[in-house]
Design an enzyme around this catalytic site. Sequence first.
Site, PDB file in Angstrom:
ATOM      1  N   ASP A  69      -2.185  -5.969   2.936  1.00 10.09           N
ATOM      2  CA  ASP A  69      -2.113  -4.779   4.093  1.00 10.09           C
ATOM      3  C   ASP A  69      -2.602  -4.768   4.979  1.00 10.09           C
ATOM      4  OD1 ASP A  69      -0.426  -2.116   4.723  1.00 10.09           O
ATOM      5  OD2 ASP A  69       0.775  -2.022   2.818  1.00 10.09           O
ATOM      6  N   LEU A 101      -0.573  -7.843  10.685  1.00 13.15           N
ATOM      7  CA  LEU A 101       0.930  -8.829  10.126  1.00 13.15           C
ATOM      8  C   LEU A 101       0.890  -8.663  11.773  1.00 13.15           C
ATOM      9  CD1 LEU A 101       2.268  -8.599   6.693  1.00 13.15           C
ATOM     10  CD2 LEU A 101       0.474 -10.157   7.729  1.00 13.15           C
ATOM     11  N   ILE A 130       8.394   1.444  -0.990  1.00  9.80           N
ATOM     12  CA  ILE A 130       9.102   0.471  -1.416  1.00  9.80           C
ATOM     13  C   ILE A 130       7.586  -0.474  -1.954  1.00  9.80           C
ATOM     14  CG2 ILE A 130      10.235  -1.311  -1.624  1.00  9.80           C
ATOM     15  CD1 ILE A 130      12.257   0.566   0.330  1.00  9.80           C
ATOM     16  N   TYR A 178      14.938  -2.204  15.349  1.00 10.51           N
ATOM     17  CA  TYR A 178      14.718  -2.582  13.794  1.00 10.51           C
ATOM     18  C   TYR A 178      15.393  -3.163  13.327  1.00 10.51           C
ATOM     19  CZ  TYR A 178      13.724  -0.783   9.340  1.00 10.51           C
ATOM     20  OH  TYR A 178      13.987  -0.513   7.380  1.00 10.51           O
ATOM     21  N   ALA A 202       0.522  -1.574   0.090  1.00 10.07           N
ATOM     22  CA  ALA A 202      -0.082  -0.008   0.128  1.00 10.07           C
ATOM     23  C   ALA A 202       0.733   1.124  -0.181  1.00 10.07           C
ATOM     24  CB  ALA A 202      -1.114  -0.251   1.524  1.00 10.07           C
TER      25      ALA A 202
HETATM   26  P1  NAD Z   1       6.210   2.604   4.465  1.00 10.47           P
HETATM   27  O1  NAD Z   1       5.702   2.842   5.617  1.00 10.47           O
HETATM   28  O2  NAD Z   1       5.733   3.472   3.130  1.00 10.47           O
HETATM   29  O3  NAD Z   1       5.546   1.695   4.139  1.00 10.47           O
HETATM   30  C1  NAD Z   1       5.230   0.371   4.831  1.00 10.47           C
HETATM   31  C2  NAD Z   1       4.635  -1.091   4.647  1.00 10.47           C
HETATM   32  O4  NAD Z   1       4.075  -1.838   5.177  1.00 10.47           O
HETATM   33  C3  NAD Z   1       2.904   0.069   4.567  1.00 10.47           C
HETATM   34  O5  NAD Z   1       2.269  -0.082   3.614  1.00 10.47           O
HETATM   35  C4  NAD Z   1       1.998  -0.532   6.119  1.00 10.47           C
HETATM   36  O6  NAD Z   1       0.758  -0.633   6.105  1.00 10.47           O
HETATM   37  C5  NAD Z   1       3.176  -2.166   5.800  1.00 10.47           C
HETATM   38  N1  NAD Z   1       2.419  -2.155   7.310  1.00 10.47           N
HETATM   39  C6  NAD Z   1       2.584  -2.255   7.720  1.00 10.47           C
HETATM   40  N2  NAD Z   1       2.639  -2.287   9.447  1.00 10.47           N
HETATM   41  C7  NAD Z   1       1.472  -3.376   9.010  1.00 10.47           C
HETATM   42  C8  NAD Z   1       1.068  -4.558   9.617  1.00 10.47           C
HETATM   43  N3  NAD Z   1       1.014  -4.331  11.307  1.00 10.47           N
HETATM   44  N4  NAD Z   1       0.821  -5.567   9.264  1.00 10.47           N
HETATM   45  C9  NAD Z   1       0.583  -5.742   7.568  1.00 10.47           C
HETATM   46  N5  NAD Z   1       0.740  -4.589   6.795  1.00 10.47           N
HETATM   47  C10 NAD Z   1       1.904  -2.955   7.630  1.00 10.47           C
HETATM   48  O7  NAD Z   1       8.319   2.019   4.769  1.00 10.47           O
HETATM   49  P2  NAD Z   1       9.142   1.853   3.591  1.00 10.47           P
HETATM   50  O8  NAD Z   1       9.760   2.471   3.457  1.00 10.47           O
HETATM   51  O9  NAD Z   1       7.869   1.551   1.772  1.00 10.47           O
HETATM   52  O10 NAD Z   1       9.235   0.331   4.158  1.00 10.47           O
HETATM   53  C11 NAD Z   1       9.300  -1.109   3.246  1.00 10.47           C
HETATM   54  C12 NAD Z   1       9.892  -2.488   3.493  1.00 10.47           C
HETATM   55  O11 NAD Z   1      10.892  -1.782   3.303  1.00 10.47           O
HETATM   56  C13 NAD Z   1       9.730  -2.595   5.372  1.00 10.47           C
HETATM   57  O12 NAD Z   1      10.262  -3.432   6.132  1.00 10.47           O
HETATM   58  C14 NAD Z   1      11.154  -1.374   5.499  1.00 10.47           C
HETATM   59  O13 NAD Z   1      11.679  -1.635   6.976  1.00 10.47           O
HETATM   60  C15 NAD Z   1      11.937  -1.632   4.518  1.00 10.47           C
HETATM   61  N6  NAD Z   1      13.737  -0.572   4.791  1.00 10.47           N
HETATM   62  C16 NAD Z   1      13.109   0.440   3.741  1.00 10.47           C
HETATM   63  C17 NAD Z   1      14.327   1.768   3.808  1.00 10.47           C
HETATM   64  C18 NAD Z   1      14.203   2.705   3.327  1.00 10.47           C
HETATM   65  O14 NAD Z   1      14.987   3.816   3.529  1.00 10.47           O
HETATM   66  N7  NAD Z   1      12.730   3.617   3.478  1.00 10.47           N
HETATM   67  C19 NAD Z   1      15.344   1.313   4.234  1.00 10.47           C
HETATM   68  C20 NAD Z   1      16.000  -0.143   4.447  1.00 10.47           C
HETATM   69  C21 NAD Z   1      14.462  -1.336   4.634  1.00 10.47           C
END
Ligand code: NAD
Length: 253
Positions: free
Chosen positions: A32, A42, A13, A149, A10
């Site tokens: 999501d 989740l 990334i 984290y 949603a």
């Molecule tokens: P984001 O917050 O934009 O997206 C996270 C998604 O996870 C959202 O759609 C959210 O609704 C979903 N989510 C969160 N809690 C949830 C739950 N309890 N049940 C179901 N869905 C849930 O963040 P992002 O930056 O796009 O991160 C995506 C992934 O990439 C994550 O695993 C994050 O840890 C990882 N990541 C991100 C970065 C960065 O710099 N953005 C760096 C390293 C890793």
Amino acid sequence: MKTYAMTGGASGIGAAIKQSLLDAGHQLIVVDIASADIEADLSSSGGREAAIEGIVAAAPEGLDGFIACAGVGSHVPNLPLIAAVNYRGTTELVEGLRESLARKNGAVVLISSNSAPMDTNPAYVEALLDGDDAALVTQLESMEGQTVYSGSKQAVARWMRRNVVDYAAQGIRMNAVAPGYTETPMTAAVKDDPTYGEAIRQFVATIPVGRPGEPEDMAKAVSFLLSEDASFISGSVLFVDGGHDAMMRPDQF
Ligand code: NAD
């Protein structure tokens, strides 16, 4: 056309991964907490079970691949929530979808982080990997968001590598993408934080290629690891971080 399932489609990334798979003409089932084909929390075992059941029902012939992208950032004060979504919301879904993936020799891509190799609390990571809830509660009492984290992402990568052989026996490949700093709603929350914002901006300025990651950078890596071009790749943690991990740990790989 392939049939894929993913979590976290949603936002950020995950939304870019979703878009690239749909643009390529694949069928995709998105889980999501909201704005998804299957809305499930989740962080709870009931939510994880509902997500697995929903995916299996929506893909009766099996899955060509699964991407675990849902995650919670280090800025979230609820530390058990970070551990539950990032680790259990990843590993339990892969386990629950294993038979479905085996039916089509599927590929799994987990989203870890380039923070995964950072020093964390080893007992916390072991508690996650061992499924030891009592030890996990004890360890979390003395921890803070960043190590919860990064430790959750280290545990995801180590779980993947520990299970690669068993999954390969069923024709399933598993890999992880370790994103560096990427512009998403998650990082916006940290960048705008009055306490940590300036440090984050200075950190981003040190990325060797000279820019932060875009969600599409991660989506391209995920598409590659899912594809036939990656059919001999299993057990890899692919850093997609503009050289940041190499800068910080030049002698480790
Ligand atoms: P984001 O917050 O934009 O997206 C996270 C998604 O996870 C959202 O759609 C959210 O609704 C979903 N989510 C969160 N809690 C949830 C739950 N309890 N049940 C179901 N869905 C849930 O963040 P992002 O930056 O796009 O991160 C995506 C992934 O990439 C994550 O695993 C994050 O840890 C990882 N990541 C991100 C970065 C960065 O710099 N953005 C760096 C390293 C890793």
